[in-house]
Design an enzyme around this catalytic site. Structure first.
Site, PDB file in Angstrom:
ATOM      1  N   ASN A   8       0.873  -1.181   0.000  1.00 31.91           N
ATOM      2  CA  ASN A   8       0.000   0.000   0.000  1.00 31.91           C
ATOM      3  C   ASN A   8       0.905   1.225   0.000  1.00 31.91           C
ATOM      4  O   ASN A   8       1.510   1.555   1.021  1.00 31.91           O
ATOM      5  CB  ASN A   8      -0.878  -0.043   1.261  1.00 31.91           C
ATOM      6  CG  ASN A   8      -1.660   1.234   1.470  1.00 31.91           C
ATOM      7  OD1 ASN A   8      -1.775   2.068   0.565  1.00 31.91           O
ATOM      8  ND2 ASN A   8      -2.210   1.397   2.678  1.00 31.91           N
ATOM      9  N   LYS A  10       0.101   4.279  -0.276  1.00 29.87           N
ATOM     10  CA  LYS A  10      -0.535   5.483   0.301  1.00 29.87           C
ATOM     11  C   LYS A  10      -0.279   6.675  -0.632  1.00 29.87           C
ATOM     12  O   LYS A  10      -0.263   6.504  -1.847  1.00 29.87           O
ATOM     13  CB  LYS A  10      -0.029   5.715   1.731  1.00 29.87           C
ATOM     14  CG  LYS A  10      -0.146   4.438   2.574  1.00 29.87           C
ATOM     15  CD  LYS A  10       0.061   4.647   4.038  1.00 29.87           C
ATOM     16  CE  LYS A  10      -0.062   3.319   4.754  1.00 29.87           C
ATOM     17  NZ  LYS A  10      -0.004   3.423   6.207  1.00 29.87           N
ATOM     18  N   HIS A  94      -9.437   1.206   4.908  1.00 29.63           N
ATOM     19  CA  HIS A  94      -8.158   1.395   5.610  1.00 29.63           C
ATOM     20  C   HIS A  94      -8.386   2.351   6.782  1.00 29.63           C
ATOM     21  O   HIS A  94      -9.184   3.277   6.694  1.00 29.63           O
ATOM     22  CB  HIS A  94      -7.101   1.956   4.652  1.00 29.63           C
ATOM     23  CG  HIS A  94      -5.732   1.947   5.244  1.00 29.63           C
ATOM     24  ND1 HIS A  94      -5.316   2.929   6.119  1.00 29.63           N
ATOM     25  CD2 HIS A  94      -4.699   1.073   5.130  1.00 29.63           C
ATOM     26  CE1 HIS A  94      -4.081   2.651   6.509  1.00 29.63           C
ATOM     27  NE2 HIS A  94      -3.686   1.536   5.922  1.00 29.63           N
ATOM     28  N   GLU A  96      -6.807   4.781   7.815  1.00 25.78           N
ATOM     29  CA  GLU A  96      -6.621   6.208   7.487  1.00 25.78           C
ATOM     30  C   GLU A  96      -7.861   6.772   6.797  1.00 25.78           C
ATOM     31  O   GLU A  96      -8.191   7.949   6.969  1.00 25.78           O
ATOM     32  CB  GLU A  96      -5.348   6.372   6.634  1.00 25.78           C
ATOM     33  CG  GLU A  96      -4.097   6.164   7.490  1.00 25.78           C
ATOM     34  CD  GLU A  96      -2.873   5.621   6.764  1.00 25.78           C
ATOM     35  OE1 GLU A  96      -2.823   5.689   5.516  1.00 25.78           O
ATOM     36  OE2 GLU A  96      -1.960   5.115   7.452  1.00 25.78           O
ATOM     37  N   GLU A 164      -5.176  -4.792  10.752  1.00 24.93           N
ATOM     38  CA  GLU A 164      -4.123  -3.802  10.953  1.00 24.93           C
ATOM     39  C   GLU A 164      -4.378  -3.052  12.266  1.00 24.93           C
ATOM     40  O   GLU A 164      -5.177  -2.107  12.299  1.00 24.93           O
ATOM     41  CB  GLU A 164      -4.114  -2.791   9.798  1.00 24.93           C
ATOM     42  CG  GLU A 164      -3.871  -3.416   8.455  1.00 24.93           C
ATOM     43  CD  GLU A 164      -3.332  -2.402   7.449  1.00 24.93           C
ATOM     44  OE1 GLU A 164      -2.198  -2.591   6.996  1.00 24.93           O
ATOM     45  OE2 GLU A 164      -4.026  -1.417   7.157  1.00 24.93           O
ATOM     46  N   GLY A 170       2.716   2.310  10.602  1.00 21.19           N
ATOM     47  CA  GLY A 170       3.668   3.406  10.398  1.00 21.19           C
ATOM     48  C   GLY A 170       4.427   3.811  11.645  1.00 21.19           C
ATOM     49  O   GLY A 170       5.059   4.860  11.687  1.00 21.19           O
ATOM     50  N   SER A 202       3.593  -2.133  10.252  1.00 19.48           N
ATOM     51  CA  SER A 202       5.049  -2.199  10.416  1.00 19.48           C
ATOM     52  C   SER A 202       5.644  -3.552  10.030  1.00 19.48           C
ATOM     53  O   SER A 202       6.614  -4.003  10.650  1.00 19.48           O
ATOM     54  CB  SER A 202       5.450  -1.790  11.838  1.00 19.48           C
ATOM     55  OG  SER A 202       5.062  -0.449  12.080  1.00 19.48           O
TER      56      SER A 202
HETATM   57  P1  PGA Z   1       2.999   0.312   7.532  1.00 14.44           P
HETATM   58  O1  PGA Z   1       1.509   0.529   6.941  1.00 14.44           O
HETATM   59  O2  PGA Z   1       3.493  -0.995   6.942  1.00 14.44           O
HETATM   60  O3  PGA Z   1       3.780   1.491   7.045  1.00 14.44           O
HETATM   61  O4  PGA Z   1       2.875   0.237   8.999  1.00 14.44           O
HETATM   62  C1  PGA Z   1       0.621  -0.546   6.781  1.00 14.44           C
HETATM   63  C2  PGA Z   1      -0.686  -0.044   6.222  1.00 14.44           C
HETATM   64  O5  PGA Z   1      -1.167   1.013   6.645  1.00 14.44           O
HETATM   65  O6  PGA Z   1      -1.295  -0.703   5.337  1.00 14.44           O
END
Ligand code: PGA
Length: 243
Positions: A8, A10, A94, A96, A164, A170, A202
């Protein structure tokens, strides 16, 4: 089903530099024939170009879609448009999107159905906040997100669920292996169909092998570590294939 290793990106990725990363990944997939399915979800601006660059060596997906086919939704993109641009999957719900765009379970449910309508695989994201976990509510939150976001009719062919934990996204803070195994067993028990359950939060080259070996882990959804082909390739190669 094979494990699915999904990236992803983003809101990251511009033109030629992004294409170079995709091409490096494509070359690796072609040569090494990994045991898992591989998907990259770049920003919408790059989907058509990415699909052209990648030429089916691995799959390209969107990061979100509107639930409608078309209409007066300025700035939005439909599942049909993603499909038209060359995507075969889309991430919906997601954290976010849920956090910054107020997406509810009902909206995510409608988006997953829209993905199916367009012939896309829906990757439906769920996960608890740190506060909810600390209060002992993680299992209940994930169960209610599944009930609200995963429509009836979900099959292993049209849907994957991504667990997640929000506090792991992140942050560099990964959930522990026992916590991932326990939550994936819980999600497995909540789901009516044998869907792939991806872990996200992560995931990186140094922890991918351990996470991908856990029971009920059907793959990974990778943010930061999917931006560089070299990191993502290590994660792809850490997959043992079957969930
Ligand atoms: P990250 O993000 O691997 O940077 O923690 C995962 C995600 O939000 O899909």
């Amino acid at each position: 089903m094979r494990q699915l290793i999904a990236g992803n990106w983003k809101m990251n990725g511009l033109g030629n530099a992004a294409m170079a990363e995709l091409d490096a990944l494509g070359k690796h997939v072609e040569a090494a024939k990994p045991a898992c399915d591989v998907l990259i979800c770049p920003p919408a601006t790059l989907i058509a170009r990415a699909a052209w660059q990648v030429k089916n060596r691995f799959a390209i997906g969107g990061q979100d879609c509107n639930a409608e086919v078309s209409g007066a939704f300025t700035g939005d993109i439909s599942a049909e448009m993603l499909r038209d641009a060359g995507a075969t999957a889309v991430i919906v719900g997601h954290s976010e999107r849920r956090q910054y765009h107020g997406e509810t379970d009902a909206i995510v449910h409608a988006k997953a159905r829209a993905a199916w309508r367009a012939g896309l695989i829906a990757i439906i994201c769920i996960g608890e906040t740190e506060q909810q976990r600390d209060a002992g509510h993680a299992n209940g939150i994930c169960k209610s997100q599944i009930e609200g976001s995963v429509p009836p009719g979900a099959t292993p062919g049209n849907t994957a669920v991504a667990y997640e934990p929000i506090w792991a996204i992140g942050t560099g803070k990964t959930a522990t292996s026992p916590d991932i195994a326990a939550m994936h067993a819980h999600i497995r028990a909540c789901l009516g169909a044998p869907l792939r359950i991806l872990y996200g939060g992560s995931v990186k080259p140094s922890n991918a092998k351990e996470i991908l070996a856990l029971p009920n882990v059907g793959g990974a959804l990778v943010g930061g570590a999917s931006l560089k082909a070299s990191d993502f390739i290590t994660i792809v190669d850490a997959s043992h294939g079957a969930p």
